[in-house]
Design an enzyme around this catalytic site. Structure first.
Site, PDB file in Angstrom:
ATOM      1  N   MET A 107      30.077  47.402  48.727  1.00 24.83           N
ATOM      2  CA  MET A 107      28.920  48.252  49.020  1.00 24.83           C
ATOM      3  C   MET A 107      27.655  47.402  48.996  1.00 24.83           C
ATOM      4  O   MET A 107      26.545  47.925  48.804  1.00 24.83           O
ATOM      5  CB  MET A 107      28.831  49.406  48.021  1.00 24.83           C
ATOM      6  N   ALA A 134      24.824  44.499  47.730  1.00 25.89           N
ATOM      7  CA  ALA A 134      24.218  44.069  46.451  1.00 25.89           C
ATOM      8  C   ALA A 134      25.165  43.066  45.786  1.00 25.89           C
ATOM      9  O   ALA A 134      25.507  43.190  44.610  1.00 25.89           O
ATOM     10  CB  ALA A 134      23.916  45.254  45.545  1.00 25.89           C
ATOM     11  N   LEU A 135      25.559  42.088  46.558  1.00 24.00           N
ATOM     12  CA  LEU A 135      26.608  41.162  46.101  1.00 24.00           C
ATOM     13  C   LEU A 135      26.154  40.337  44.900  1.00 24.00           C
ATOM     14  O   LEU A 135      25.097  39.716  44.920  1.00 24.00           O
ATOM     15  CB  LEU A 135      27.002  40.202  47.239  1.00 24.00           C
ATOM     16  N   GLY A 150      30.480  38.578  40.883  1.00 22.34           N
ATOM     17  CA  GLY A 150      31.809  39.214  40.915  1.00 22.34           C
ATOM     18  C   GLY A 150      32.305  39.374  42.349  1.00 22.34           C
ATOM     19  O   GLY A 150      33.445  39.012  42.682  1.00 22.34           O
ATOM     20  N   HIS A 151      31.441  39.901  43.223  1.00 21.24           N
ATOM     21  CA  HIS A 151      31.827  40.017  44.641  1.00 21.24           C
ATOM     22  C   HIS A 151      32.068  38.635  45.243  1.00 21.24           C
ATOM     23  O   HIS A 151      32.964  38.437  46.068  1.00 21.24           O
ATOM     24  CB  HIS A 151      30.714  40.663  45.469  1.00 21.24           C
ATOM     25  N   LYS A 186      37.228  44.866  37.440  1.00 22.88           N
ATOM     26  CA  LYS A 186      36.298  45.648  36.622  1.00 22.88           C
ATOM     27  C   LYS A 186      36.523  47.143  36.865  1.00 22.88           C
ATOM     28  O   LYS A 186      36.498  47.934  35.944  1.00 22.88           O
ATOM     29  CB  LYS A 186      34.843  45.286  36.903  1.00 22.88           C
ATOM     30  N   GLN A 230      40.236  52.065  40.019  1.00 25.06           N
ATOM     31  CA  GLN A 230      40.126  51.967  41.484  1.00 25.06           C
ATOM     32  C   GLN A 230      41.165  51.005  42.040  1.00 25.06           C
ATOM     33  O   GLN A 230      41.836  51.288  43.042  1.00 25.06           O
ATOM     34  CB  GLN A 230      38.724  51.500  41.868  1.00 25.06           C
ATOM     35  N   VAL A 260      33.912  39.075  36.538  1.00 29.36           N
ATOM     36  CA  VAL A 260      32.968  38.002  36.209  1.00 29.36           C
ATOM     37  C   VAL A 260      31.955  38.576  35.216  1.00 29.36           C
ATOM     38  O   VAL A 260      31.495  39.712  35.364  1.00 29.36           O
ATOM     39  CB  VAL A 260      32.261  37.484  37.478  1.00 29.36           C
ATOM     40  N   SER A 292      27.702  43.992  37.258  1.00 30.50           N
ATOM     41  CA  SER A 292      27.756  45.228  38.026  1.00 30.50           C
ATOM     42  C   SER A 292      26.455  45.317  38.799  1.00 30.50           C
ATOM     43  O   SER A 292      25.396  44.900  38.287  1.00 30.50           O
ATOM     44  CB  SER A 292      27.866  46.425  37.074  1.00 30.50           C
TER      45      SER A 292
HETATM   46  O1  PAF Z   1      34.206  48.941  44.605  1.00 28.72           O
HETATM   47  C1  PAF Z   1      33.399  49.207  45.535  1.00 28.72           C
HETATM   48  O2  PAF Z   1      32.384  48.535  45.749  1.00 28.72           O
HETATM   49  C2  PAF Z   1      33.651  50.419  46.414  1.00 28.72           C
HETATM   50  O3  PAF Z   1      34.205  51.472  45.680  1.00 28.72           O
HETATM   51  C3  PAF Z   1      34.497  50.103  47.661  1.00 28.72           C
HETATM   52  C4  PAF Z   1      35.902  49.684  47.295  1.00 28.72           C
HETATM   53  C5  PAF Z   1      33.815  49.035  48.486  1.00 28.72           C
HETATM   54  C6  PAF Z   1      34.606  51.370  48.541  1.00 28.72           C
HETATM   55  O4  PAF Z   1      33.348  51.821  48.951  1.00 28.72           O
END
Ligand code: PAF
Length: 270
Positions: free
Chosen positions: A22, A24-25, A28-29, A144, A148, A174, A183
């Site tokens: 989503m 805002a990297l 962790g991303h 994290k 999900q 991370v 986060s």
């Molecule tokens: O974990 C996230 O950032 C979101 O839930 C995802 C998996 C990109 C789905 O919108």
């Protein structure tokens, strides 16, 4: 690196490594993207703030949006392309988009499913749509958001005919040097209160090696002592998120709110 907004431009990335985000990297991303790059497959990152996974009272409007920095970070970490679809591309008017049935791990544990009842419907819907559009060979999700990750694994294994051999890879959390899990929502923590968030990490550490009941009560006490509002602090079977049994992996999971910011974290426990 290409920036893509239309479905037709996705074709060359079929069979690649896919990292849905989503935006805002944070680091962790970025680890997800680097792990995806290490697969040797072309890496496609998506940036889409999915309205369907936020309830009306949640933070959709204040969710951080930093597209320019996200594109720079994705390029530095080896992405071949970033898919930035419009809401209309993901949820086309007048066209029905498949809603996958939710697996048991999305409805039975009474964890995120209980506190954010709309959440997994929204996540499964958007991830299924993104998988349909991007048709990856492998896709990466952070540990994290443990529930999900388990929900996505269960959804994919229930629909193997739809996405072929698609493999889901979980990537470790991370943390800041002091242990706080990264986060996108941490930016909303007030400096003066941030140290209280560290109770989450202390609680997870304290749970290791205790019986389920002792671990749950120790975690809850540590969180309450730092004035966090506790949604849950539990030990569960690491895969089903049902009650733990001794010889199967266990996971401690916490959700708590500080300064109106809801934080989640988890760790393996023995
Ligand atoms: O974990 C996230 O950032 C979101 O839930 C995802 C998996 C990109 C789905 O919108």
């Amino acid at each position: 690196m290409q920036v893509i907004s239309s479905i037709t431009e996705l074709q060359p990335f079929t069979g690649g490594a896919f990292v849905p985000t989503m935006g805002a990297l944070h680091a962790g991303h970025r680890l997800l993207i680097r792990e995806a790059s290490a697969s040797g497959l072309p890496v496609l990152v998506s940036v889409f703030v999915n309205p369907a996974q936020f309830a009306p009272h949640e933070d959709l409007d204040s969710y951080p949006r930093t597209l320019e920095q996200d594109l720079a970070a994705a390029s530095e970490d080896g992405a071949a392309a970033v898919f930035v679809p419009s809401a209309e591309t993901i949820y086309p008017d007048g066209q029905s988009v498949w809603s996958p049935p939710l697996p048991a791990v999305a409805t039975e544990p009474r964890l995120e499913d209980a506190y954010r009842p709309h959440f997994f419907g929204g996540v499964c819907g958007v991830v299924a749509r993104l998988f349909d559009l991007t048709r990856p060979a492998v896709s990466f999700f952070g540990e994290k958001d443990w529930q999900q990750l388990k929900v996505i694994e269960a959804m994919v294994s229930a629909h193997s005919e739809r996405w072929g051999e698609l493999r889901i890879v979980g990537v470790s959390t991370v943390r800041e040097p002091d242990g706080l899990a990264l986060s996108s929502r941490n930016v909303h923590l007030l400096d003066k209160d941030r140290h209280r968030a560290l109770a989450i990490q202390r609680a997870l550490r304290a749970a290791d090696g205790l019986s389920q009941a002792a671990a749950e009560s120790a975690m809850t006490q540590i969180l309450l002592d730092s004035d966090l509002v506790v949604d849950y602090a539990v030990v569960r079977n690491a895969d089903t998120l049902g009650q733990p049994c001794d010889d199967l992996p266990k996971r401690a999971l916490i959700a708590a709110t500080l300064d109106g910011v809801r934080l989640i974290d988890n760790a393996p426990v023995g």
